[in-house]
Write a protein that holds these residues in place. Structure first.
Motif, PDB file in Angstrom:
ATOM      1  N   ALA A 157       0.819  -1.216   0.000  1.00 19.81           N
ATOM      2  CA  ALA A 157       0.000   0.000   0.000  1.00 19.81           C
ATOM      3  C   ALA A 157       0.851   1.264   0.000  1.00 19.81           C
ATOM      4  CB  ALA A 157      -0.922   0.004   1.217  1.00 19.81           C
ATOM      5  N   ASP A 170      -6.369   7.285  12.412  1.00 17.80           N
ATOM      6  CA  ASP A 170      -5.521   7.014  11.247  1.00 17.80           C
ATOM      7  C   ASP A 170      -6.032   5.847  10.400  1.00 17.80           C
ATOM      8  OD1 ASP A 170      -3.669   9.007  11.933  1.00 17.80           O
ATOM      9  OD2 ASP A 170      -2.531   7.647  13.210  1.00 17.80           O
ATOM     10  N   PRO A 172      -8.958   5.137   8.859  1.00 19.83           N
ATOM     11  CA  PRO A 172      -9.632   5.391   7.578  1.00 19.83           C
ATOM     12  C   PRO A 172      -8.675   5.699   6.429  1.00 19.83           C
ATOM     13  CG  PRO A 172     -10.803   6.487   9.353  1.00 19.83           C
ATOM     14  CD  PRO A 172      -9.531   5.968   9.946  1.00 19.83           C
ATOM     15  N   ALA A 173      -7.619   6.460   6.684  1.00 13.91           N
ATOM     16  CA  ALA A 173      -6.649   6.765   5.632  1.00 13.91           C
ATOM     17  C   ALA A 173      -5.921   5.504   5.192  1.00 13.91           C
ATOM     18  CB  ALA A 173      -5.654   7.816   6.126  1.00 13.91           C
ATOM     19  N   ALA A 175      -7.234   2.547   5.142  1.00 15.75           N
ATOM     20  CA  ALA A 175      -8.196   1.824   4.307  1.00 15.75           C
ATOM     21  C   ALA A 175      -8.230   2.389   2.888  1.00 15.75           C
ATOM     22  CB  ALA A 175      -9.583   1.880   4.939  1.00 15.75           C
ATOM     23  N   GLU A 176      -8.140   3.688   2.766  1.00 15.77           N
ATOM     24  CA  GLU A 176      -8.117   4.311   1.438  1.00 15.77           C
ATOM     25  C   GLU A 176      -6.861   3.908   0.673  1.00 15.77           C
ATOM     26  OE1 GLU A 176     -10.459   6.030  -0.147  1.00 15.77           O
ATOM     27  OE2 GLU A 176     -11.741   5.578   1.568  1.00 15.77           O
ATOM     28  N   ALA A 177      -5.735   3.849   1.367  1.00 17.40           N
ATOM     29  CA  ALA A 177      -4.484   3.441   0.727  1.00 17.40           C
ATOM     30  C   ALA A 177      -4.561   1.982   0.280  1.00 17.40           C
ATOM     31  CB  ALA A 177      -3.311   3.655   1.689  1.00 17.40           C
ATOM     32  N   LYS A 179      -7.284   0.388  -0.645  1.00 16.07           N
ATOM     33  CA  LYS A 179      -8.150   0.347  -1.833  1.00 16.07           C
ATOM     34  C   LYS A 179      -7.389   0.824  -3.063  1.00 16.07           C
ATOM     35  CE  LYS A 179     -12.468   1.153   0.709  1.00 16.07           C
ATOM     36  NZ  LYS A 179     -13.571   2.116   0.965  1.00 16.07           N
ATOM     37  N   ALA A 180      -6.639   1.898  -2.921  1.00 20.35           N
ATOM     38  CA  ALA A 180      -5.879   2.455  -4.050  1.00 20.35           C
ATOM     39  C   ALA A 180      -4.839   1.471  -4.563  1.00 20.35           C
ATOM     40  CB  ALA A 180      -5.220   3.768  -3.623  1.00 20.35           C
ATOM     41  N   LYS A 186      -9.383  -6.013   4.511  1.00 19.23           N
ATOM     42  CA  LYS A 186      -9.674  -4.857   5.343  1.00 19.23           C
ATOM     43  C   LYS A 186      -8.420  -4.544   6.169  1.00 19.23           C
ATOM     44  CE  LYS A 186     -13.836  -4.952   3.804  1.00 19.23           C
ATOM     45  NZ  LYS A 186     -14.213  -4.032   2.696  1.00 19.23           N
ATOM     46  N   LYS A 236     -17.855   1.646   6.928  1.00 20.26           N
ATOM     47  CA  LYS A 236     -16.948   2.253   5.954  1.00 20.26           C
ATOM     48  C   LYS A 236     -15.935   1.256   5.378  1.00 20.26           C
ATOM     49  CE  LYS A 236     -17.279   6.886   7.976  1.00 20.26           C
ATOM     50  NZ  LYS A 236     -16.554   7.965   8.696  1.00 20.26           N
ATOM     51  N   ILE A 238     -13.577  -0.348   6.922  1.00 16.42           N
ATOM     52  CA  ILE A 238     -12.255  -0.248   7.540  1.00 16.42           C
ATOM     53  C   ILE A 238     -11.925  -1.536   8.292  1.00 16.42           C
ATOM     54  CG2 ILE A 238     -10.890   1.016   9.262  1.00 16.42           C
ATOM     55  CD1 ILE A 238     -12.691   3.482   8.496  1.00 16.42           C
TER      56      ILE A 238
END
Length: 426
Positions: A157, A170, A172-173, A175-177, A179-180, A186, A236, A238
């Motif tokens: 990630a 920290d 949620p960020a 989790a976004e990384a 996904k990207a 999870k 969300k 996460i």
């Protein structure tokens, strides 16, 4: 008269009772010891390695049996209630008061200085095994709660592995990384039903699970906020779904980490060795998330588990001698490593440290260097604390996860139900 089976004459291994029983029922009854413990196959291999050493040195044969955590306590309860308790019982901090108060385990003070040589034992670990001023458990190692982390996922990630300053905010960020980077896992398992994680969160807020006199040390609002936070993480994406979390039935093999459902799970520092043995990716450990970057840590050095003597053990001195071998023998420590925690004997620690592999060194260094994360050891949980954890807290967590309760309802139910359970224990 006590008979001893010389292990240098009889190569019995972990099935020593079979050979002893074949020789004579009297011999098997008089000389063998029964040991019951929970854990993985890796722990069993180390445990039986030590019992083999002990018997080869002239000690009695040891019949060992191990189970997964969720299966262990019902079996132990059945055996102790039926008067068929093992001679040596692996005991947990949350259950020791209950078992001591009903005489299911025996005080060991009479053996200190003779069968139990504990002169260089850590004082806090000895204190942790006392109930009502009497010694009921010998700590098998000091450990701390910890996040078990798959480092490969964070490398993929492109973000740092969680560390001392990581906060719940920290996640949620992260989790976004994930996904990207196309990581389908999870970030974290659902920790809403993890009592140690809830306790750590409370301690960071200046609270605790229980008071010294066995009362709840938190309020309905705390439990509601806890369940709400995890419901938000679940919604969300996460943390894992309730359906996935339900797959975790206790053994390390069914955790979200080993099943590849999440990259982080709440665990204990001493379990790094066992988890690494069944996971291909490199793992590490870190502290539980902070509630804020400047929040005090909620950690403490906890007896990872104890060995206790069964209340009905026929030869309590023989049981004490076996326990002493586990915690004071340098030869035994080379077999055990730090899988049950950091040895509590200073001389054993000194002898063991240079021999440890990288993962074991990681566990040792984590516990030894908690810094500002470290707080005082809380009082032993009251009788029935185990029931609150297993039968109430985890159930309510699942019900919120599956949408059967709201976080507010669960918070009220946890507070009311826990108080009801504690009142029945008094």
């Amino acid at each position: 008269m006590t008979f001893r089976v010389d292990r240098r004459q009889f190569l019995m291994g972990s099935t020593a009772l079979l050979a002893a029983g074949a020789l004579s029922p009297v011999l098997a009854q008089d000389s063998s010891l029964r040991l019951l413990f929970w854990g993985s196959q890796a722990r069993a291999d180390r445990t039986y390695g030590v019992t083999d050493l002990y018997t080869k040195a002239g000690g009695p044969a040891v019949e060992g049996e191990f189970l997964a955590w969720n299966d262990y306590w019902p079996k132990l309860a059945t055996q102790t209630a039926g008067g068929n308790a093992p001679d040596i019982i692996q005991m947990d901090y949350r259950y020791i008061v209950e078992y001591a108060n009903r005489g299911a385990i025996a005080p060991m003070d009479e053996f200190v200085g003779s069968a139990l040589q504990l002169a260089d034992f850590d004082a806090d670990q000895l204190e942790g095994g006392k109930v009502g001023g009497k010694l009921y458990g010998i700590s098998l190692g000091a450990n701390s709660v910890a996040l078990m982390i798959n480092t490969a996922d964070f490398e993929k990630a492109g973000i740092p592995v969680p560390g001392p300053t990581t906060t719940y905010a920290d996640l949620p960020a992260m989790a976004e990384a994930f996904k990207a980077a196309g990581i389908e896992k999870k970030v974290i398992a659902d920790g809403s039903g993890s009592e140690p994680m809830f306790e750590n969160w409370l301690r960071q807020r200046g609270k605790a699970l229980y008071t010294a006199d066995g009362k709840l040390a938190w309020e309905v609002a705390d439990a509601t906020e806890w369940f709400t936070m995890w419901a938000d993480f679940r919604a969300k994406g996460i943390c894992v779904s309730a359906e996935d979390q339900a797959l975790d039935t206790g053994p390390l093999e069914t955790t979200m980490l080993t099943l590849g459902k999440a990259s982080i799970i709440p665990s204990n520092s001493n379990q790094l060795v066992a988890f690494q043995a069944i996971n291909q990716d490199k793992l590490t450990i870190s502290n539980f998330p902070r509630i804020a970057a400047d929040a005090p840590g909620g950690h403490y050095r906890k007896p990872s588990m104890f060995f206790s003597i069964g209340g009905t053990a026929a030869n309590k001195e023989a049981a004490a001698k076996l326990i002493n071998f586990f915690v004071t023998s340098k030869e035994a420590s080379l077999v055990l490593g730090v899988e049950r925690g950091i040895p509590c004997s200073a001389s054993v620690r000194e002898a063991l440290a240079p021999t440890l592999d990288k993962q074991s060194q990681t566990a040792l260094n984590f516990v030894a260097n908690l810094g500002d994360l470290l707080g005082a050891l809380p009082p032993s949980p009251p009788a029935k604390a185990g029931e609150i954890d297993a039968s109430l807290f985890r159930t309510l967590s699942q019900e919120v996860g599956f949408g059967a309760r709201t976080p507010e309802d669960a918070g009220n139910a946890l507070f009311t139900g826990a108080n009801d359970i504690l009142s029945r224990a008094s």
